[in-house]
Design a protein around this motif. Structure first.
Motif, PDB file in Angstrom:
ATOM      1  N   VAL A 318      38.699  41.486  42.980  1.00  0.00           N
ATOM      2  CA  VAL A 318      39.961  41.702  42.257  1.00  0.00           C
ATOM      3  C   VAL A 318      41.056  42.473  43.192  1.00  0.00           C
ATOM      4  O   VAL A 318      40.463  43.622  43.442  1.00  0.00           O
ATOM      5  CB  VAL A 318      39.745  42.313  40.985  1.00  0.00           C
ATOM      6  CG1 VAL A 318      41.187  42.500  40.348  1.00  0.00           C
ATOM      7  CG2 VAL A 318      38.923  41.378  40.281  1.00  0.00           C
ATOM      8  N   TYR A 320      43.486  44.921  44.730  1.00  0.00           N
ATOM      9  CA  TYR A 320      44.219  46.001  44.388  1.00  0.00           C
ATOM     10  C   TYR A 320      45.460  46.456  45.231  1.00  0.00           C
ATOM     11  O   TYR A 320      45.106  46.485  46.631  1.00  0.00           O
ATOM     12  CB  TYR A 320      43.121  47.247  44.256  1.00  0.00           C
ATOM     13  CG  TYR A 320      43.934  48.671  43.850  1.00  0.00           C
ATOM     14  CD1 TYR A 320      44.407  49.081  42.559  1.00  0.00           C
ATOM     15  CD2 TYR A 320      44.008  49.419  44.960  1.00  0.00           C
ATOM     16  CE1 TYR A 320      44.976  49.935  42.218  1.00  0.00           C
ATOM     17  CE2 TYR A 320      44.683  50.826  44.449  1.00  0.00           C
ATOM     18  CZ  TYR A 320      45.008  50.957  43.193  1.00  0.00           C
ATOM     19  OH  TYR A 320      45.677  52.084  43.058  1.00  0.00           O
ATOM     20  N   GLN A 331      50.885  50.567  40.432  1.00  0.00           N
ATOM     21  CA  GLN A 331      49.491  49.900  40.850  1.00  0.00           C
ATOM     22  C   GLN A 331      49.151  48.482  40.069  1.00  0.00           C
ATOM     23  O   GLN A 331      49.979  48.305  39.182  1.00  0.00           O
ATOM     24  CB  GLN A 331      48.385  50.771  40.167  1.00  0.00           C
ATOM     25  CG  GLN A 331      48.533  52.481  40.899  1.00  0.00           C
ATOM     26  CD  GLN A 331      47.383  53.092  40.354  1.00  0.00           C
ATOM     27  OE1 GLN A 331      46.262  53.023  40.636  1.00  0.00           O
ATOM     28  NE2 GLN A 331      47.648  54.001  39.195  1.00  0.00           N
ATOM     29  N   TYR A 333      46.268  45.096  40.116  1.00  0.00           N
ATOM     30  CA  TYR A 333      45.017  44.321  40.181  1.00  0.00           C
ATOM     31  C   TYR A 333      45.444  42.906  39.999  1.00  0.00           C
ATOM     32  O   TYR A 333      46.304  42.496  39.121  1.00  0.00           O
ATOM     33  CB  TYR A 333      44.028  44.938  39.414  1.00  0.00           C
ATOM     34  CG  TYR A 333      43.390  46.229  39.583  1.00  0.00           C
ATOM     35  CD1 TYR A 333      42.464  46.181  40.610  1.00  0.00           C
ATOM     36  CD2 TYR A 333      43.558  47.213  38.786  1.00  0.00           C
ATOM     37  CE1 TYR A 333      41.975  47.488  40.932  1.00  0.00           C
ATOM     38  CE2 TYR A 333      42.991  48.590  39.071  1.00  0.00           C
ATOM     39  CZ  TYR A 333      42.066  48.677  40.180  1.00  0.00           C
ATOM     40  OH  TYR A 333      41.428  49.805  40.451  1.00  0.00           O
ATOM     41  N   GLY A 334      44.547  42.012  40.910  1.00  0.00           N
ATOM     42  CA  GLY A 334      44.634  40.697  40.596  1.00  0.00           C
ATOM     43  C   GLY A 334      45.508  39.977  41.615  1.00  0.00           C
ATOM     44  O   GLY A 334      46.010  40.648  42.755  1.00  0.00           O
ATOM     45  N   GLY A 366      46.210  38.996  36.795  1.00  0.00           N
ATOM     46  CA  GLY A 366      46.773  40.099  37.188  1.00  0.00           C
ATOM     47  C   GLY A 366      47.380  41.019  36.154  1.00  0.00           C
ATOM     48  O   GLY A 366      47.725  40.749  35.134  1.00  0.00           O
ATOM     49  N   LEU A 377      44.480  50.725  33.624  1.00  0.00           N
ATOM     50  CA  LEU A 377      44.627  49.586  34.605  1.00  0.00           C
ATOM     51  C   LEU A 377      42.956  49.317  35.114  1.00  0.00           C
ATOM     52  O   LEU A 377      42.906  48.084  35.123  1.00  0.00           O
ATOM     53  CB  LEU A 377      45.424  49.856  35.759  1.00  0.00           C
ATOM     54  CG  LEU A 377      45.948  48.809  36.743  1.00  0.00           C
ATOM     55  CD1 LEU A 377      47.084  47.617  35.953  1.00  0.00           C
ATOM     56  CD2 LEU A 377      46.859  49.289  37.866  1.00  0.00           C
ATOM     57  N   ARG A 378      42.254  50.335  35.010  1.00  0.00           N
ATOM     58  CA  ARG A 378      40.993  49.664  35.334  1.00  0.00           C
ATOM     59  C   ARG A 378      40.236  49.019  34.353  1.00  0.00           C
ATOM     60  O   ARG A 378      39.561  47.849  34.651  1.00  0.00           O
ATOM     61  CB  ARG A 378      40.117  51.109  35.681  1.00  0.00           C
ATOM     62  CG  ARG A 378      40.353  51.717  36.931  1.00  0.00           C
ATOM     63  CD  ARG A 378      39.141  52.653  37.202  1.00  0.00           C
ATOM     64  NE  ARG A 378      39.196  53.975  36.380  1.00  0.00           N
ATOM     65  CZ  ARG A 378      39.756  54.787  36.527  1.00  0.00           C
ATOM     66  NH1 ARG A 378      40.488  55.208  37.599  1.00  0.00           N
ATOM     67  NH2 ARG A 378      39.533  55.728  35.757  1.00  0.00           N
ATOM     68  N   TRP A 380      42.130  46.752  32.640  1.00  0.00           N
ATOM     69  CA  TRP A 380      42.742  45.242  32.835  1.00  0.00           C
ATOM     70  C   TRP A 380      41.867  44.758  33.983  1.00  0.00           C
ATOM     71  O   TRP A 380      41.701  43.403  34.107  1.00  0.00           O
ATOM     72  CB  TRP A 380      44.257  45.647  33.332  1.00  0.00           C
ATOM     73  CG  TRP A 380      44.949  45.779  32.031  1.00  0.00           C
ATOM     74  CD1 TRP A 380      45.261  46.751  31.376  1.00  0.00           C
ATOM     75  CD2 TRP A 380      45.598  44.591  31.114  1.00  0.00           C
ATOM     76  NE1 TRP A 380      46.090  46.671  30.032  1.00  0.00           N
ATOM     77  CE2 TRP A 380      46.147  45.313  30.025  1.00  0.00           C
ATOM     78  CE3 TRP A 380      45.559  43.121  31.336  1.00  0.00           C
ATOM     79  CZ2 TRP A 380      47.003  44.495  29.015  1.00  0.00           C
ATOM     80  CZ3 TRP A 380      46.074  42.769  30.474  1.00  0.00           C
ATOM     81  CH2 TRP A 380      46.833  42.965  29.188  1.00  0.00           C
ATOM     82  N   ARG A 381      41.603  45.587  34.896  1.00  0.00           N
ATOM     83  CA  ARG A 381      40.601  44.914  35.933  1.00  0.00           C
ATOM     84  C   ARG A 381      39.466  44.271  35.549  1.00  0.00           C
ATOM     85  O   ARG A 381      39.156  43.156  36.170  1.00  0.00           O
ATOM     86  CB  ARG A 381      40.414  46.013  37.242  1.00  0.00           C
ATOM     87  CG  ARG A 381      39.616  45.617  38.290  1.00  0.00           C
ATOM     88  CD  ARG A 381      38.912  46.673  38.996  1.00  0.00           C
ATOM     89  NE  ARG A 381      38.185  46.238  40.218  1.00  0.00           N
ATOM     90  CZ  ARG A 381      37.187  45.511  40.434  1.00  0.00           C
ATOM     91  NH1 ARG A 381      36.484  45.331  39.107  1.00  0.00           N
ATOM     92  NH2 ARG A 381      36.414  44.933  41.218  1.00  0.00           N
ATOM     93  N   ILE A 384      40.473  40.821  34.476  1.00  0.00           N
ATOM     94  CA  ILE A 384      40.422  40.063  35.354  1.00  0.00           C
ATOM     95  C   ILE A 384      39.193  39.679  36.045  1.00  0.00           C
ATOM     96  O   ILE A 384      39.120  38.389  36.097  1.00  0.00           O
ATOM     97  CB  ILE A 384      41.521  40.563  36.368  1.00  0.00           C
ATOM     98  CG1 ILE A 384      42.899  40.993  35.783  1.00  0.00           C
ATOM     99  CG2 ILE A 384      41.658  39.581  37.691  1.00  0.00           C
ATOM    100  CD1 ILE A 384      43.754  41.784  36.522  1.00  0.00           C
ATOM    101  N   ALA A 385      38.460  40.542  36.341  1.00  0.00           N
ATOM    102  CA  ALA A 385      37.234  39.937  36.714  1.00  0.00           C
ATOM    103  C   ALA A 385      36.290  39.096  36.184  1.00  0.00           C
ATOM    104  O   ALA A 385      35.539  38.280  36.654  1.00  0.00           O
ATOM    105  CB  ALA A 385      36.379  41.327  37.197  1.00  0.00           C
TER     106      ALA A 385
END
Length: 400
Positions: A318, A320, A331, A333-334, A366, A377-378, A380-381, A384-385
């Protein structure tokens, strides 16, 4: 495998070398770099180096003793000029040829330039330490700086220069800055922050040429006939992958070195970092990512695949990235580019807070945050993963 050559001595190349040694590789390990410096960190060039917060001695990624401990055949200040797959050699600008059993290509990118500006003093790009030091020396209160391009490099430089009292105009050809990368909502948010800090932001601006007199830049001419006086111009209009040296090698090049899901471009040939365009199976698409974290992660993944050829694993991160502008940390992710929808989950301009979720197809792909704790945000990561369905994101947001 007794000879591995890594072409490119920046973050990705160094990460690959370190991982190979850490995983037990004891053969000859050659690291080739076009610059004379030991591997150094590039993100601070548009931030801490320009502000003066960092001196250049903080940039090296490792101490000389740590580099020595890797036992490298180190070839710095010499660019690679060719690759012969049949003969398994890399040609260097000094006329030598370096043999390999496997080769890792980590030659990065270079800034795009505007034609006719090569010999004009006061026209800058930001990629190397020398670029940053030259640019920094020109930044002083009242200086008129025009920045062409409102991507992350241009925006970061604008934020730093504005803090130093420089008068800044930012030119962006698109209707909004960074919208292609982060979407309209985030683009509008970031544009307003720059305007609030006194930056003159002109969107939809087409540059007709850079003006100069007696070898010095004097201004920027726009297609609508406007002339913007300038003491300095920063060109921040994107980058080009350094792949020309691979011409005639038989390797496929298309907006970078084309690699498969294992980051392999051909048997025994791998790509790492900014130059590599590889297939990310998590998103089902090809990616070329110009961010520090990805270069390091990909270098470690390639080292593992090189040393375990019968148990290779796809490189499916993912991605970053982050950007520091004024007092904000942005910041994400995705895979934000080419999204189908961007949904604002939180928006507080007064507090400089923003959270945007991104959809492609029926999936969350993302998330971008400004002014929010990293743990948010982690979370959300993780979504996404795990390929979370978009309808789940929307329903959870409605219930919150």
């Amino acid at each position: 495998m007794n000879r591995i050559v890594i072409v490119g001595a920046s973050a990705g190349g160094l990460a690959t070398a370190e991982a190979l040694r850490r995983m037990g590789y004891e053969g000859v390990l050659t690291l080739i770099g076009a610059e004379e410096h030991l591997p150094y960190d590039r993100p601070p060039l548009s931030k801490q180096i320009l502000t003066g917060e960092w001196k250049q001695d903080r940039l090296p990624l490792r101490r000389p003793a740590d580099i020595d401990a890797l036992g490298l055949d180190l070839r710095l200040g010499t660019a690679a000029t060719g690759l012969d797959q049949a003969g398994q050699t890399v040609a260097l600008a000094d006329g030598t040829r370096v043999p390999y059993d496997a080769v890792v290509i980590a030659t990065g990118v270079r800034p795009r330039r505007l034609p006719g500006t090569e010999d004009l003093a006061g026209v800058h790009t930001l990629r190397t330490l020398e670029n940053a030091l030259s640019f920094k020396a020109r930044l002083r209160p009242g200086q008129r700086l025009v920045i062409v391009g409102a991507g992350f490099i241009g925006a970061e430089a604008a934020a730093v220069a504005r803090g130093l009292g420089v008068e800044i105009t930012v030119l962006e050809a698109a209707p909004l800055p960074m919208a292609q990368a982060v979407g309209e909502q985030a683009g509008e948010f970031l544009a307003q922050v720059h305007r609030d800090h006194g930056v003159l932001l002109r969107t939809g601006a087409q540059v007709a040429g850079i003006l100069g007199a007696q070898g010095e830049v004097t201004g920027v001419a726009l297609a609508d006939g406007t002339v913007l006086p300038a003491d300095d111009v920063l060109v921040a209009i994107g980058s080009l992958p350094n792949t020309e040296w691979l011409d005639g090698s038989g390797l496929k090049v298309d907006n970078g070195l084309v690699c498969d899901e294992f980051s392999a471009a051909a048997p025994g040939v791998y790509g790492v970092g900014d130059v590599a365009r590889w297939h990310n199976p998590l998103f089902g698409t090809a990616m070329r990512i110009e961010h520090r974290t990805n270069a390091a992660e990909q270098g470690m993944a390639v080292a593992r695949n090189l040393l375990s050829p019968d148990a290779r694993r796809p490189f499916a991160p993912v991605p970053y990235f982050w950007s520091d502008q004024y007092d904000m940390k942005i910041q994400a992710y995705g895979n934000l580019r080419a999204h189908d929808e961007a949904l604002v989950m939180e928006h507080d301009p007064a507090m400089r807070r923003l959270l945007v979720a991104y959809r492609t197809g029926d999936r969350l792909v993302g998330a971008l945050a400004v002014g929010l704790p990293p743990k948010i945000l982690r979370a959300w990561r993780a979504l996404i993963a795990s390929r979370t369905a978009w309808e789940t994101v929307v329903s959870d947001a409605a219930a919150a």
